[in-house]
Design an enzyme around this catalytic site. Structure first.
Site, mmCIF file in Angstrom:
data_model
loop_
_atom_site.group_PDB
_atom_site.id
_atom_site.type_symbol
_atom_site.label_atom_id
_atom_site.label_comp_id
_atom_site.label_asym_id
_atom_site.label_seq_id
_atom_site.Cartn_x
_atom_site.Cartn_y
_atom_site.Cartn_z
ATOM 1 N N ALA A 65 12.593 -8.885 10.650
ATOM 2 C CA ALA A 65 14.030 -9.166 10.711
ATOM 3 C C ALA A 65 14.494 -9.449 9.291
ATOM 4 O O ALA A 65 13.692 -9.831 8.421
ATOM 5 C CB ALA A 65 14.282 -10.362 11.614
ATOM 6 N N GLY A 109 9.550 -8.821 13.059
ATOM 7 C CA GLY A 109 10.348 -7.999 13.968
ATOM 8 C C GLY A 109 9.941 -6.534 13.951
ATOM 9 O O GLY A 109 10.159 -5.818 14.930
ATOM 10 N N GLU A 112 7.102 -6.344 16.245
ATOM 11 C CA GLU A 112 7.649 -6.569 17.595
ATOM 12 C C GLU A 112 8.393 -5.335 18.104
ATOM 13 O O GLU A 112 8.300 -4.988 19.286
ATOM 14 C CB GLU A 112 8.557 -7.799 17.571
ATOM 15 C CG GLU A 112 7.771 -9.065 17.275
ATOM 16 C CD GLU A 112 8.652 -10.250 16.909
ATOM 17 O OE1 GLU A 112 9.309 -10.216 15.848
ATOM 18 O OE2 GLU A 112 8.703 -11.205 17.699
ATOM 19 N N GLU A 132 5.938 -14.839 10.401
ATOM 20 C CA GLU A 132 7.107 -15.729 10.455
ATOM 21 C C GLU A 132 6.739 -17.170 10.127
ATOM 22 O O GLU A 132 7.580 -17.941 9.668
ATOM 23 C CB GLU A 132 7.757 -15.667 11.855
ATOM 24 C CG GLU A 132 8.400 -14.331 12.199
ATOM 25 C CD GLU A 132 7.463 -13.351 12.887
ATOM 26 O OE1 GLU A 132 6.227 -13.537 12.804
ATOM 27 O OE2 GLU A 132 7.978 -12.387 13.492
HETATM 28 N N1 CAA Z 1 14.095 -9.070 5.041
HETATM 29 C C1 CAA Z 1 14.900 -8.774 3.987
HETATM 30 N N2 CAA Z 1 14.475 -8.113 2.905
HETATM 31 C C2 CAA Z 1 13.199 -7.751 2.872
HETATM 32 C C3 CAA Z 1 12.299 -8.029 3.909
HETATM 33 C C4 CAA Z 1 12.800 -8.728 5.040
HETATM 34 N N3 CAA Z 1 12.039 -8.990 6.102
HETATM 35 N N4 CAA Z 1 11.077 -7.551 3.567
HETATM 36 C C5 CAA Z 1 11.218 -6.985 2.366
HETATM 37 N N5 CAA Z 1 12.495 -7.102 1.936
HETATM 38 C C6 CAA Z 1 13.067 -6.638 0.675
HETATM 39 C C7 CAA Z 1 12.639 -7.509 -0.478
HETATM 40 O O1 CAA Z 1 13.442 -8.667 -0.556
HETATM 41 C C8 CAA Z 1 12.819 -6.577 -1.637
HETATM 42 O O2 CAA Z 1 14.191 -6.528 -1.957
HETATM 43 P P1 CAA Z 1 14.675 -6.660 -3.499
HETATM 44 O O3 CAA Z 1 14.089 -5.434 -4.159
HETATM 45 O O4 CAA Z 1 16.157 -6.623 -3.392
HETATM 46 O O5 CAA Z 1 14.098 -7.922 -4.024
HETATM 47 C C9 CAA Z 1 12.446 -5.208 -1.052
HETATM 48 O O6 CAA Z 1 12.567 -5.355 0.350
HETATM 49 C C10 CAA Z 1 11.018 -4.795 -1.366
HETATM 50 O O7 CAA Z 1 10.166 -5.849 -0.964
HETATM 51 P P2 CAA Z 1 9.056 -6.500 -1.923
HETATM 52 O O8 CAA Z 1 9.484 -6.414 -3.355
HETATM 53 O O9 CAA Z 1 8.723 -7.845 -1.385
HETATM 54 O O10 CAA Z 1 7.859 -5.459 -1.692
HETATM 55 P P3 CAA Z 1 6.294 -5.743 -1.819
HETATM 56 O O11 CAA Z 1 5.649 -4.416 -1.725
HETATM 57 O O12 CAA Z 1 6.007 -6.594 -2.991
HETATM 58 O O13 CAA Z 1 5.927 -6.615 -0.510
HETATM 59 C C11 CAA Z 1 5.976 -7.148 1.850
HETATM 60 C C12 CAA Z 1 6.039 -6.045 0.754
HETATM 61 C C13 CAA Z 1 4.590 -7.754 1.879
HETATM 62 C C14 CAA Z 1 6.284 -6.482 3.174
HETATM 63 C C15 CAA Z 1 7.035 -8.242 1.534
HETATM 64 O O14 CAA Z 1 8.282 -7.618 1.287
HETATM 65 C C16 CAA Z 1 7.223 -9.245 2.624
HETATM 66 O O15 CAA Z 1 6.404 -10.131 2.773
HETATM 67 N N6 CAA Z 1 8.342 -9.129 3.397
HETATM 68 C C17 CAA Z 1 8.687 -10.091 4.403
HETATM 69 C C18 CAA Z 1 7.805 -9.948 5.641
HETATM 70 C C19 CAA Z 1 8.188 -10.984 6.670
HETATM 71 O O16 CAA Z 1 8.087 -12.169 6.435
HETATM 72 N N7 CAA Z 1 8.639 -10.528 7.847
HETATM 73 C C20 CAA Z 1 9.056 -11.401 8.927
HETATM 74 C C21 CAA Z 1 10.560 -11.571 8.888
HETATM 75 S S1 CAA Z 1 11.132 -12.777 10.038
HETATM 76 C C22 CAA Z 1 11.136 -12.001 11.526
HETATM 77 O O17 CAA Z 1 10.844 -10.835 11.660
HETATM 78 C C23 CAA Z 1 11.567 -12.843 12.718
HETATM 79 C C24 CAA Z 1 11.392 -12.178 14.038
HETATM 80 O O18 CAA Z 1 10.338 -12.224 14.618
HETATM 81 C C25 CAA Z 1 12.511 -11.515 14.675
#
Ligand code: CAA
Length: 258
Positions: A65, A109, A112, A132
């Site tokens: 998400a 998400g 999911e 998360e």
């Molecule tokens: N939401 C918003 N933006 C996201 C995102 C997310 N879930 N995941 C990645 N992005 C964005 C980053 O902020 C980044 O944007 P900017 O270039 O503007 O800074 C861009 O995508 C590229 O990401 P990274 O630079 O972080 O890429 P990476 O290769 O270094 O890392 C990754 C990749 C490991 C997937 C890392 O991006 C990450 O950990 N993302 C978050 C994963 C996460 O925590 N997901 C759970 C979200 S909460 C949820 O989903 C709740 C639910 O159950 C409904």
């Protein structure tokens, strides 16, 4: 309908939906998840679509998400707004078979959403996770429930509590995905599977979907009773006569969804 966060094609009776927010690794913001729900509703009503493939990019199916969109929300915002509920329900109500073709990250998400589909074909680059916990929350699109049913309590607890990622091989071994293929072959494999499904009687594919999903909601005795009732009911269709007749006549069946 034109979508801003999806690329949509229909080919050989297969609806292909590509999540398309490349700058955010296909993070599921409200626009994307709303458009996906709409698109699946439209494909559900479109006679040209008999099976659906949902995919992302080489790097990410979806990285969860959208954290930017969620970060400032209050409890009242998400509770009163019933965040995700309508779109989740719309996606899982789609009666046509949906394959998730996953390469790269399927996190939070994203994992999911893949699990809401009917089965998952993974590229060898796929990484699944429910991280998360690292954000001070828990899964909110069914992850604590569906992952546990798919991979069992111990692994689900491990994934949700540590936030670690599972690679494609572990995901296949654990029953989360149905097959793993080299990344280059992912779309061919998923589209071939979807085309194969599209050739079947749509009545049968809808019944399969209902019956298998029922197994998650009910006891074995009730589930078997449900299966037997729908099995019997298929004998009222022309497609049952056609399917069995074609086998006996040693020819390919021509199903008409009747
Ligand atoms: N939401 C918003 N933006 C996201 C995102 C997310 N879930 N995941 C990645 N992005 C964005 C980053 O902020 C980044 O944007 P900017 O270039 O503007 O800074 C861009 O995508 C590229 O990401 P990274 O630079 O972080 O890429 P990476 O290769 O270094 O890392 C990754 C990749 C490991 C997937 C890392 O991006 C990450 O950990 N993302 C978050 C994963 C996460 O925590 N997901 C759970 C979200 S909460 C949820 O989903 C709740 C639910 O159950 C409904």
């Amino acid at each position: 309908m034109a979508y801003k966060t999806l690329i949509v094609e229909i080919e050989d009776h297969v609806g292909l939906i590509r999540l398309n927010r490349p700058d955010a690794l296909n993070a599921l913001n409200s626009q994307l998840i709303g458009e996906l729900a709409k698109c699946l509703t439209e494909m559900g009503a479109n006679d040209k679509v008999r099976a659906i493939v949902v995919t992302g990019s080489d790097k990410a199916f979806a990285a969860g998400a959208d954290i930017k969109e969620m970060s400032e929300k209050s409890f009242v915002d998400v509770f009163a707004g019933d965040m995700f509920t309508d779109d989740h329900d719309t996606i899982v109500r789609c009666r046509k078979p949906i394959i998730a073709a996953v390469a790269g990250y399927a996190l939070g998400g994203g994992c999911e959403l893949a699990m809401m589909c009917d089965f998952i074909i993974a590229a060898d680059t796929a990484k699944f996770g429910q991280p998360e916990i690292n954000l001070g929350v828990v899964a909110g699109l069914g992850g604590t429930q569906r992952l546990t049913r798919f991979v069992g309590k111990s692994k689900a607890m491990d994934m949700h509590l540590t936030g670690r990622f599972m690679d494609a091989e572990e995901a296949e071994r654990s029953g989360l995905v149905s097959r793993v293929v080299p990344a280059k072959k992912l779309m061919d494999e998923a589209m071939d599977a979807a085309r194969k499904i599209a050739e079947k009687s749509a009545i049968s594919t809808m019944v399969v979907k209902e019956a298998v999903n029922r197994s998650y909601e009910t006891t074995l005795t009730e589930g078997i009773l449900f299966e037997r009732r729908v099995f019997y009911s298929l004998f009222a269709t022309e497609d049952q006569k056609e399917g069995m007749g074609a086998f006996l006549e040693k020819r390919e069946p021509q199903f008409r969804d009747k």
